[in-house]
Design an enzyme around this catalytic site. Sequence first.
Site, PDB file in Angstrom:
ATOM      1  N   GLU A   1      -2.313   0.670  -4.756  1.00 34.51           N
ATOM      2  CA  GLU A   1      -1.081   0.316  -4.699  1.00 34.51           C
ATOM      3  C   GLU A   1      -0.160   1.009  -3.794  1.00 34.51           C
ATOM      4  O   GLU A   1       0.828   0.363  -2.980  1.00 34.51           O
ATOM      5  CB  GLU A   1      -0.218   0.590  -6.141  1.00 34.51           C
ATOM      6  CG  GLU A   1      -0.981  -0.503  -7.258  1.00 34.51           C
ATOM      7  CD  GLU A   1      -0.486  -0.137  -8.670  1.00 34.51           C
ATOM      8  OE1 GLU A   1       0.068   1.120  -8.971  1.00 34.51           O
ATOM      9  OE2 GLU A   1      -1.286  -0.470  -9.545  1.00 34.51           O
TER      10      GLU A   1
ATOM     11  N   SER B   1      -2.487   7.606 -16.936  1.00 32.37           N
ATOM     12  CA  SER B   1      -0.945   7.465 -17.397  1.00 32.37           C
ATOM     13  C   SER B   1      -0.729   8.587 -18.120  1.00 32.37           C
ATOM     14  O   SER B   1      -1.343   9.340 -18.776  1.00 32.37           O
ATOM     15  CB  SER B   1      -0.943   6.209 -18.349  1.00 32.37           C
ATOM     16  OG  SER B   1       0.025   6.380 -19.013  1.00 32.37           O
TER      17      SER B   1
ATOM     18  N   HIS C   1      -5.496 -20.372  -3.513  1.00 28.54           N
ATOM     19  CA  HIS C   1      -4.358 -20.474  -4.235  1.00 28.54           C
ATOM     20  C   HIS C   1      -4.609 -19.577  -5.597  1.00 28.54           C
ATOM     21  O   HIS C   1      -4.421 -19.761  -6.646  1.00 28.54           O
ATOM     22  CB  HIS C   1      -4.182 -21.846  -4.784  1.00 28.54           C
ATOM     23  CG  HIS C   1      -4.057 -22.829  -3.574  1.00 28.54           C
ATOM     24  ND1 HIS C   1      -2.772 -23.229  -3.006  1.00 28.54           N
ATOM     25  CD2 HIS C   1      -4.908 -23.529  -2.801  1.00 28.54           C
ATOM     26  CE1 HIS C   1      -2.902 -23.953  -2.151  1.00 28.54           C
ATOM     27  NE2 HIS C   1      -4.277 -24.257  -1.779  1.00 28.54           N
TER      28      HIS C   1
ATOM     29  N   SER D   1      15.852  16.987  18.888  1.00 27.68           N
ATOM     30  CA  SER D   1      14.500  16.236  18.206  1.00 27.68           C
ATOM     31  C   SER D   1      13.433  17.215  18.174  1.00 27.68           C
ATOM     32  O   SER D   1      12.182  16.790  17.993  1.00 27.68           O
ATOM     33  CB  SER D   1      14.309  14.950  19.308  1.00 27.68           C
ATOM     34  OG  SER D   1      13.996  15.489  20.594  1.00 27.68           O
TER      35      SER D   1
ATOM     36  N   LYS E   1      -5.650   4.771 -20.067  1.00 27.76           N
ATOM     37  CA  LYS E   1      -5.478   3.920 -18.732  1.00 27.76           C
ATOM     38  C   LYS E   1      -5.993   4.716 -17.466  1.00 27.76           C
ATOM     39  O   LYS E   1      -6.062   5.841 -17.449  1.00 27.76           O
ATOM     40  CB  LYS E   1      -4.012   3.946 -18.297  1.00 27.76           C
ATOM     41  CG  LYS E   1      -3.267   3.192 -18.959  1.00 27.76           C
ATOM     42  CD  LYS E   1      -3.603   1.488 -18.928  1.00 27.76           C
ATOM     43  CE  LYS E   1      -2.816   0.708 -18.146  1.00 27.76           C
ATOM     44  NZ  LYS E   1      -1.516   0.779 -17.326  1.00 27.76           N
TER      45      LYS E   1
END
Length: 463
Positions: free
Chosen positions: A296, A283, A162, A29, A289
């Site tokens: 993300e 993009s 919601h 390890s 874009k």
Amino acid sequence: MTKNKNNQVIWNTRINKNGSSLFQRVGNSIDIDKRLYKEDIKASTAHVEMLFKQKIISFKIKNKIIYGLTKINNEIKKNKFEFKKKYEDIHMNIEKRLFEVIGDEAGYVHTARSRNDQVITDFKIWIKSATNEINNNIDKIIKSTIKLAEKNIKTVMPGFTHLKNAQPISFAHYLMSFVEMFNRDKKRFLNNLDSLNENPLGVAALAGTSFKIDRYYTTKKLGFIRPTNNSIDTVSDRDFVLDFLYASSVCSMHISRIAEELIIWNSDSFNLIKLTDKVVTGSSIMPQKKNPDLLEYLRGKSGNAYGNLFSMLTILKGLPLSYHKDLQDDKELVFKSNDNLNNCLKIFNEILKNCKPNKSVMLKLANKGYTTATDLAEYLSINYSMSFRKAYQKTAMVVNYAEKRKKKLNELTLEELKKIEPKLKEDVLKVFDLNNSIISKKSYGGTSFDNIKKMILKYKKND
Ligand code: ARG
């Protein structure tokens, strides 16, 4: 301890044949736990100081060992240390090198301890300082959030339930909810310190030791608060690892939820926030874009944190006491979660500094979806001593009426409202004003501008 001839691993004196090379390759390890070198040297130093104080080793041997350990520390720091897989882990790599540096007297360093207590001691010290670093990074986020909130106290937007427009809120109020989340994260990490502050050193393999050691001495030297109580539990216990992985998971989850919300708000459909070029990417095919890739990234990374937590839980499930090789993976999981979280915290801080609300779009959206309907219901209940349910029904009739006529609530006239509740007076019209709605939410913790100002002040004072 016998001399290490033929490059044999230190503990292998009863094992004649060299171990399988495959196991040497997979069972070591060192590439992972070399991160514990400073902690290992610190703990070994405290250990031999204790051994000397207890008259278990001589002054000369203690000094020699500390000299060797200091030298090794420098070698590692300067990248002049050769880590060897055949010595399995950081503990054996350092001990083996100690033999080379000071000779046979290195054999005294492992008196009254085992790698089982050694590794947890190092690991707990490491996690304690990692906790500190994470909390410092969380603090930076809290500061940036408050800064953005201060600029946006009067920025009106719809709050959602919601994902449907619910009630008008201040953007600052939304931002200050992050501060609550991140403060809980900090507390969660800090709460873990209680068990991290129990010193494992000296429980040896699992039974304790017949050497007359002083565990209180190493406890103090190493910055722990008390020694652990049971030698078997001590070498088996990885609850402190789970605690760390759980706290990291919750913090990652918070970041992920916020990231998802900001992604939605940054979408062309919502368009509630703008991200500067610093935190978006292009993009390869669509020249127009500007994608929120970093958000993300943050949304996705919580999966990693959960994975590490579940790996550890699974390793521990059904594992008999006390030490087993299975446990060795704990460090990789913690290091991964730690690095991951620190990256996410830093990225998120950058995003906060590069995120601006589209105030006019926020305001326009807050005017959609009858967001002041609850204000009317509350107004009716407070001013016309109606039960809330009754007021709710009357308001629903007002909303139905407005919807049929394709009107916003603030476009209704007093005459129209009177058709539903004849007692109403001019004064009612103010409940449909968004600012008025926000100002009226004075209940503790509510979105009123005054509340937010006070809350921001409170957190700035705590600084
Ligand atoms: N590298 C080992 C680990 O991290 C250290 C403990 C080894 N103990 C043992 N009895 N083999 O788990």
